[in-house]
Design an enzyme around this catalytic site. Structure first.
Site, mmCIF file in Angstrom:
data_model
loop_
_atom_site.group_PDB
_atom_site.id
_atom_site.type_symbol
_atom_site.label_atom_id
_atom_site.label_comp_id
_atom_site.label_asym_id
_atom_site.label_seq_id
_atom_site.Cartn_x
_atom_site.Cartn_y
_atom_site.Cartn_z
ATOM 1 C CG HIS A 128 -0.487 -72.041 -36.061
ATOM 2 N ND1 HIS A 128 0.472 -71.202 -36.570
ATOM 3 C CD2 HIS A 128 -0.969 -71.421 -34.960
ATOM 4 C CE1 HIS A 128 0.580 -70.136 -35.795
ATOM 5 N NE2 HIS A 128 -0.294 -70.237 -34.824
ATOM 6 C CG ASP A 133 -2.306 -70.893 -41.196
ATOM 7 O OD1 ASP A 133 -3.236 -70.798 -40.369
ATOM 8 O OD2 ASP A 133 -1.125 -71.121 -40.860
#
Length: 176
Positions: A128, A133
């Protein structure tokens, strides 16, 4: 509220080639988003707006193939914002790792990063956070590339053929 990207060359993430910046959305961040990302409103004061960030990102990306997890969501958002700023859209080829994984592993019932990462032996550290990511998606992509090579898929036309031949009942849907 942030954009992150890495470059994959010859099956490896090139650590010296990465893009990361926070984005001032011009409005408060929801408490839920703050909890998930760890990014607060205060951290975004003085950060550039999304239009400027996307122009910088496109310069970073150049003519490369873009790879993203759940790519249609990100590309649609980018296209809306780019049209507002420059009247253009992303023209790079785009590969979605969720769809790619569904072609390689049609028997999985969940193509989320949280489900794919352990199956591909990828660490979810920093999940996140945009740059983390991007690294996670890139690592999954690299894992999937090896699986594709075993099937003889080594270029975009072959990949397109694989998608075309995928069992539509077991593969991840194109539109979501």
């Amino acid at each position: 509220i942030s954009v992150g990207a890495v470059v994959v060359e010859n099956g490896c993430i090139t650590e010296e080639s990465e893009f990361y910046t926070m984005v001032n959305p011009g409005r408060p961040i929801s408490p839920k988003s703050q909890k998930i990302t760890g990014i607060s409103d205060e951290m975004l004061v003085g950060q550039p707006a999304i239009g400027e960030v996307l122009l910088d990102f496109l310069e970073f990306a150049g003519p490369r193939i873009l790879v993203a997890h759940r790519a249609p969501f990100d590309i649609a958002f980018m296209n809306v914002k780019l049209c507002e700023v420059i009247g253009r859209r992303v023209v790079n080829p785009v590969i979605d790792t969720a769809i790619l994984a569904s072609s390689v592993y049609p028997f999985y019932d969940d193509y989320s990063l949280e489900n794919l990462a352990p199956r591909c032996k990828v660490d979810l550290a920093g999940r996140h956070h945009a740059l983390a990511d991007a690294r996670i998606a890139a690592s999954i992509f690299i894992h999937l590339l090896a699986q594709l090579e075993e099937k003889g898929v080594t270029n975009l036309p072959q990949l397109a053929q694989l998608f075309k031949e995928a069992n539509k009942r077991s593969s991840y849907p194109i539109g979501y």
